[in-house]
Write a protein that holds these residues in place. Structure first.
Motif, PDB file in Angstrom:
ATOM      1  N   SER A   1     -69.856  56.398   5.951  1.00  0.00           N
ATOM      2  CA  SER A   1     -70.220  57.602   5.197  1.00  0.00           C
ATOM      3  C   SER A   1     -69.778  58.896   5.876  1.00  0.00           C
ATOM      4  N   ASN A   2     -69.705  58.912   7.216  1.00  0.00           N
ATOM      5  CA  ASN A   2     -69.324  60.157   7.895  1.00  0.00           C
ATOM      6  C   ASN A   2     -67.842  60.503   7.731  1.00  0.00           C
ATOM      7  N   MET A   3     -67.087  59.626   7.078  1.00  0.00           N
ATOM      8  CA  MET A   3     -65.667  59.895   6.816  1.00  0.00           C
ATOM      9  C   MET A   3     -65.421  60.436   5.407  1.00  0.00           C
ATOM     10  N   VAL A   4     -66.431  60.412   4.549  1.00  0.00           N
ATOM     11  CA  VAL A   4     -66.210  60.728   3.133  1.00  0.00           C
ATOM     12  C   VAL A   4     -65.673  62.141   2.935  1.00  0.00           C
ATOM     13  N   LYS A   5     -66.287  63.134   3.536  1.00  0.00           N
ATOM     14  CA  LYS A   5     -65.843  64.515   3.355  1.00  0.00           C
ATOM     15  C   LYS A   5     -64.434  64.731   3.891  1.00  0.00           C
ATOM     16  N   ILE A   6     -64.108  64.084   4.996  1.00  0.00           N
ATOM     17  CA  ILE A   6     -62.770  64.195   5.571  1.00  0.00           C
ATOM     18  C   ILE A   6     -61.754  63.571   4.619  1.00  0.00           C
ATOM     19  N   ILE A   7     -62.093  62.419   4.069  1.00  0.00           N
ATOM     20  CA  ILE A   7     -61.206  61.754   3.111  1.00  0.00           C
ATOM     21  C   ILE A   7     -60.998  62.630   1.878  1.00  0.00           C
ATOM     22  N   GLU A   8     -62.047  63.249   1.402  1.00  0.00           N
ATOM     23  CA  GLU A   8     -61.923  64.138   0.243  1.00  0.00           C
ATOM     24  C   GLU A   8     -60.981  65.294   0.537  1.00  0.00           C
ATOM     25  N   ASN A   9     -61.044  65.847   1.754  1.00  0.00           N
ATOM     26  CA  ASN A   9     -60.137  66.926   2.139  1.00  0.00           C
ATOM     27  C   ASN A   9     -58.683  66.456   2.147  1.00  0.00           C
ATOM     28  N   PHE A  10     -58.439  65.276   2.692  1.00  0.00           N
ATOM     29  CA  PHE A  10     -57.079  64.737   2.713  1.00  0.00           C
ATOM     30  C   PHE A  10     -56.570  64.517   1.288  1.00  0.00           C
ATOM     31  N   PHE A  11     -57.423  64.001   0.433  1.00  0.00           N
ATOM     32  CA  PHE A  11     -57.036  63.736  -0.954  1.00  0.00           C
ATOM     33  C   PHE A  11     -56.672  65.034  -1.675  1.00  0.00           C
TER      34      PHE A  11
ATOM     35  N   MET B   1     -53.202  69.131   8.210  1.00  0.00           N
ATOM     36  CA  MET B   1     -54.618  68.781   8.103  1.00  0.00           C
ATOM     37  C   MET B   1     -55.358  69.014   9.418  1.00  0.00           C
ATOM     38  N   LYS B   2     -54.597  69.235  10.483  1.00  0.00           N
ATOM     39  CA  LYS B   2     -55.199  69.505  11.791  1.00  0.00           C
ATOM     40  C   LYS B   2     -56.141  70.704  11.735  1.00  0.00           C
ATOM     41  N   SER B   3     -55.815  71.682  10.892  1.00  0.00           N
ATOM     42  CA  SER B   3     -56.630  72.901  10.805  1.00  0.00           C
ATOM     43  C   SER B   3     -57.976  72.666  10.133  1.00  0.00           C
ATOM     44  N   PHE B   4     -58.141  71.517   9.487  1.00  0.00           N
ATOM     45  CA  PHE B   4     -59.397  71.216   8.797  1.00  0.00           C
ATOM     46  C   PHE B   4     -60.319  70.333   9.635  1.00  0.00           C
ATOM     47  N   LEU B   5     -59.869  69.993  10.848  1.00  0.00           N
ATOM     48  CA  LEU B   5     -60.655  69.132  11.720  1.00  0.00           C
ATOM     49  C   LEU B   5     -60.948  69.848  13.027  1.00  0.00           C
ATOM     50  N   SER B   6     -62.058  69.518  13.634  1.00  0.00           N
ATOM     51  CA  SER B   6     -62.379  70.086  14.948  1.00  0.00           C
ATOM     52  C   SER B   6     -61.612  69.310  16.008  1.00  0.00           C
ATOM     53  N   PRO B   7     -61.361  69.912  17.172  1.00  0.00           N
ATOM     54  CA  PRO B   7     -60.636  69.208  18.241  1.00  0.00           C
ATOM     55  C   PRO B   7     -61.280  67.868  18.614  1.00  0.00           C
ATOM     56  N   LYS B   8     -62.590  67.781  18.556  1.00  0.00           N
ATOM     57  CA  LYS B   8     -63.284  66.544  18.910  1.00  0.00           C
ATOM     58  C   LYS B   8     -63.021  65.431  17.894  1.00  0.00           C
ATOM     59  N   GLN B   9     -62.673  65.808  16.651  1.00  0.00           N
ATOM     60  CA  GLN B   9     -62.445  64.803  15.611  1.00  0.00           C
ATOM     61  C   GLN B   9     -61.039  64.221  15.660  1.00  0.00           C
ATOM     62  N   ILE B  10     -60.120  64.904  16.314  1.00  0.00           N
ATOM     63  CA  ILE B  10     -58.697  64.562  16.236  1.00  0.00           C
ATOM     64  C   ILE B  10     -58.290  63.574  17.334  1.00  0.00           C
TER      65      ILE B  10
ATOM     66  N   ASN C   1     -61.013  58.459 -10.716  1.00  0.00           N
ATOM     67  CA  ASN C   1     -62.186  57.615 -10.940  1.00  0.00           C
ATOM     68  C   ASN C   1     -62.753  57.115  -9.615  1.00  0.00           C
ATOM     69  N   PHE C   2     -61.883  56.638  -8.726  1.00  0.00           N
ATOM     70  CA  PHE C   2     -62.334  56.177  -7.415  1.00  0.00           C
ATOM     71  C   PHE C   2     -62.904  57.325  -6.589  1.00  0.00           C
ATOM     72  N   MET C   3     -62.227  58.470  -6.603  1.00  0.00           N
ATOM     73  CA  MET C   3     -62.688  59.592  -5.782  1.00  0.00           C
ATOM     74  C   MET C   3     -64.014  60.152  -6.296  1.00  0.00           C
ATOM     75  N   ASP C   4     -64.216  60.152  -7.600  1.00  0.00           N
ATOM     76  CA  ASP C   4     -65.506  60.584  -8.154  1.00  0.00           C
ATOM     77  C   ASP C   4     -66.620  59.644  -7.693  1.00  0.00           C
ATOM     78  N   LEU C   5     -66.346  58.358  -7.718  1.00  0.00           N
ATOM     79  CA  LEU C   5     -67.331  57.375  -7.255  1.00  0.00           C
ATOM     80  C   LEU C   5     -67.635  57.569  -5.772  1.00  0.00           C
ATOM     81  N   LEU C   6     -66.597  57.803  -4.980  1.00  0.00           N
ATOM     82  CA  LEU C   6     -66.789  58.009  -3.543  1.00  0.00           C
ATOM     83  C   LEU C   6     -67.626  59.256  -3.284  1.00  0.00           C
ATOM     84  N   HIS C   7     -67.354  60.322  -4.005  1.00  0.00           N
ATOM     85  CA  HIS C   7     -68.080  61.582  -3.821  1.00  0.00           C
ATOM     86  C   HIS C   7     -69.572  61.416  -4.099  1.00  0.00           C
TER      87      HIS C   7
END
Length: 318
Positions: free
Chosen positions: A167-177, A253-262, A73-79
């Motif tokens: 907001s720029n963290m939402v997609k990253i959070i969804e990937n972690f979830f 999860m390192k493989s889902f992020l660019s070097p600049k994001q880590i 429910n929370f993740m649907d709202l966030l998306h």
């Protein structure tokens, strides 16, 4: 800077009105409030509708056709959110009137903030319920810190009710979830732990050392009921295996992020801890040297198994 409050509800008729009032009475109003009930079997939905109508609020309310669980429910709202700053809200807390104001000002002060948590006070008050101290890195602002990437911080040390997300963290959070299915205890990944880890991985988790809400703890909440089902590891070896599995999924999860994001420091601490746990377990397998095994167990509090080994060997030589 547009803000939205995301409130997920389920069978919360006893406390929901108090929380709705505290959101309505904020000194700085949220641009949007979106509430989604998860097919409650009590009067929660009707209480929310009545509150919105009686106070003539432009809030959005909907009810799921079937129960999906509080995590989904929370993740649907966030998306579906489209604001610059997203607040998570539990159904049974009471926000301090300056919560949105203080959080919004913090995001404006430091553009690097991706995930922001605060302190809160438990109620009803119980001496055993205390907040875990957060390892923090000072900023140029009083009571506003970046969370340090230490071993303790691999586990979320604040509940989702205190979180706000850029907001720029939402997609990253969804990937972690999605990519880390369970936490260390074997429970399904939650929206707040996914947010906490994503922020730490990117060096963007920050902390306001100020209580901004009253957090209601009661033993029949969904979270507390789940905690009763946790089966603790039988021994240190099994505990380490469980932790190795959990931390390995985080590292992947390192493989889902660019070097600049880590945040390289976070990855370094994570890799060192994994290596330490694997070395420790290889030692624990040596059943012949039971004295050394006992010493390793005693020194398990060390952040580095190397220091524990050195201490153990000094004791053995005496």
């Amino acid at each position: 800077m547009k803000t939205v409050v995301l409130l997920a509800t389920f069978n919360g008729e006893e406390f929901i009105v108090d929380q709705l009032k505290s959101i309505k009475d904020q000194e700085v109003q949220s641009d949007a409030v979106i509430i989604r009930d998860d097919a409650s079997s009590d009067a929660t939905a009707s209480l929310i509708r009545d509150f919105i109508r009686q106070n003539k609020l432009n809030w959005v309310f909907s009810v799921n056709k079937k129960n999906v669980g509080w995590r989904a429910n929370f993740m649907d709202l966030l998306h579906e959110s489209d604001a610059d700053i997203v607040f998570f809200s539990d159904q049974d807390d009471i926000w301090h009137s300056d919560k949105i104001k203080v959080v919004k000002e913090s995001f404006m002060k430091i553009s690097n903030i991706g995930v922001l948590v605060s302190d809160y006070r438990f109620f009803p008050k119980r001496p055993a319920w205390k907040l875990t101290n957060i390892r923090k890195i000072p900023t140029n602002y009083e009571r506003l810190f970046r969370v340090a990437p230490t071993v303790q911080e691999f586990f979320s040390v604040r509940d989702g009710c205190s979180f706000a997300i850029r907001s720029n963290m939402v997609k990253i959070i969804e990937n972690f979830f999605q990519m880390i299915p369970t936490d260390f205890f074997g429970k399904a990944m939650s929206h707040d732990l996914a947010s906490w880890l994503a922020g730490l991985y990117c060096g963007k988790t920050y902390y306001i050392e100020t209580s901004l809400l009253e957090h209601r703890y009661h033993m029949d909440s969904a979270w507390q009921l789940e905690n009763k089902t946790i089966i603790a590891p039988k021994n240190l070896f099994q505990q380490n295996l469980q932790l190795i599995s959990y931390l390995s999924r985080i590292l992947a999860m390192k493989s889902f992020l660019s070097p600049k994001q880590i945040d390289s420091r976070f990855v370094e601490v994570l890799c060192n801890k994994l290596q330490d746990l694997k070395i420790e377990n290889s030692i624990l397998k040596i059943q012949k040297n039971r004295r050394l095994i006992m010493l390793i167990s005693k020194f398990h509090k060390y952040s580095s198994v190397r220091r524990a080994l050195a201490s153990s060997l000094r004791v053995l030589r005496q």
